[in-house]
Write an enzyme that holds these catalytic residues in place. Structure first.
Site: not given
Ligand code: GLP
Length: 259
Positions: A67, A136, A138, A143
Site C-alpha cells: 500500500d 481495527d 485491516h 479498512e
C-alpha cells in the site's frame, strides 16, 4: 491457517525470514509482497543480515508494496516507497526498479490503483506476501466495511488507523493522509503464500477476530481464513484473546514448527 505462537521476537523473526529464504532458494526470481509498519521490520533486518552473509539474494527477485498513502509527495520520508527503500531494499541487492509501489502521488490516484493491479497481475502474481495487521483488523489499508473481493483501490482511512499512524507524523493526527492506495483483499488473497506477523496486546482483538471470528468485512483480515497457505506468527500478547491456543500449540509441537 498455520498459527504459531512464539516465545520471543527473535523466534518470530527467524521463522519469518526463513520463509523468504526458502521461497527465494526455490525460486530466485520470486515476486515478493512487502508490507510496511513496524511489525515486519525485524524480519527485514534479519534478511539484510542474511544477505550480508551471502545466505540470501534478491538480485533476480521483484517486489510489490502492499500500500501507499495518497497525496504525500514522492520524497516524503513516511511515503511507503521511501520507507521500504530505507528500511529494507537499500540493504539488499534488489535491482534498480525491482521494487514497485502504488503511485500515491499521482494526479489520478484511482487510475494509479488500477495500473498497480495490472502490474501485479502482469508479474505473474506474488509468491510470498508478508503482512502486519491494524488494530481495527485491516491488512494493507483495507479498512472495515470494504469489499472482501476488492482489487487494488483507493481507500479512506479510519480515524483509528490515522490515530495509530500519527506516531509517524510528529504525533499529529492531522498530518496523516486521509486516503491510501492499497492492494485489495482479492489481490492479497491471490498471493501463493502469506505470512502475517502480529505483536502486542493492542493487536489481540483483531487477531482473535481474524482467526476465530466469522469472515466479515468488519474484520478484513478474516478473509485469510479462505487462504490455503497462510502462516500467522503471534507473540503471547497478540494471541491472548484466542480461545483455542492449546490446540494451536499442540499442532505447532506435533509439526515441529518451532524447532
Ligand atoms: C499500517 C499499514 C499496514 C500495517 C498496519 C500495522 O497502517 N498500512 O500494512 O500492517 O498498519 O502497522 P504496525 O505493524 O506498525 O502495527
Amino acid at each position: 491457517m498455520k498459527i504459531i505462537i512464539v516465545s520471543s521476537t527473535q523466534q518470530m523473526t527467524q521463522l519469518g525470514a526463513d520463509m523468504f529464504t526458502q521461497v527465494l532458494g526455490e525460486k530466485p526470481n520470486a515476486v515478493l509482497g512487502l508490507a510496511t509498519g513496524s511489525s515486519p521490520l525485524p524480519v527485514y533486518q534479519e534478511l539484510i543480515s542474511r544477505h550480508k552473509k551471502g545466505a540470501v539474494s534478491f538480485k533476480d527477485a521483484r517486489a510489490f508494496l502492499l500500500d501507499e498513502y495518497a497525496g504525500l509527495s514522492a520524497d516524503h520520508p513516511e511515503g511507503y516507497r521511501n520507507f521500504i527503500k530505507r528500511e529494507f531494499a537499500s540493504g539488499v541487492d534488489f535491482q534498480e526498479g525491482a521494487v514497485q509501489g502504488p503511485m500515491g502521488d499521482a494526479d489520478d490516484v484511482y487510475q494509479a490503483a488500477r495500473d498497480y493491479e495490472e502490474s501485479i497481475v502482469a508479474s505473474g502474481g506474488v509468491d510470498l506476501q508478508i503482512l502486519g495487521i491494524g488494530t481495527d483488523g485491516h491488512i494493507g489499508f483495507n479498512e472495515p466495511g470494504g469489499s472482501l473481493s476488492s482489487p487494488s483501490h483507493v481507500e479512506y482511512l479510519t480515524e483509528q488507523t490515522r490515530i495509530d499512524n500519527a506516531r509517524f507524523f510528529d504525533n499529529d493526527f492531522n498530518q496523516v493522509p486521509t486516503r491510501a492506495i492499497t492492494q485489495g483483499l482479492a489481490t492479497i488473497s491471490r498471493a501463493k503464500k502469506i505470512v502475517l506477523v502480529a505483536q502486542g496486546a493492542q493487536k489481540s482483538q483483531a487477531v482473535a477476530q481474524m482467526i476465530e471470528g466469522g469472515v466479515s468485512a468488519l474484520w478484513p483480515a478474516s478473509i485469510l481464513q479462505f487462504h490455503n497457505d497462510a502462516t500467522i506468527l503471534l507473540d503471547e500478547a497478540a494471541a491472548s484473546q484466542l480461545q483455542n491456543t492449546a490446540f494451536y500449540r499442540a499442532i505447532a509441537e506435533a509439526e515441529a514448527l518451532l524447532n
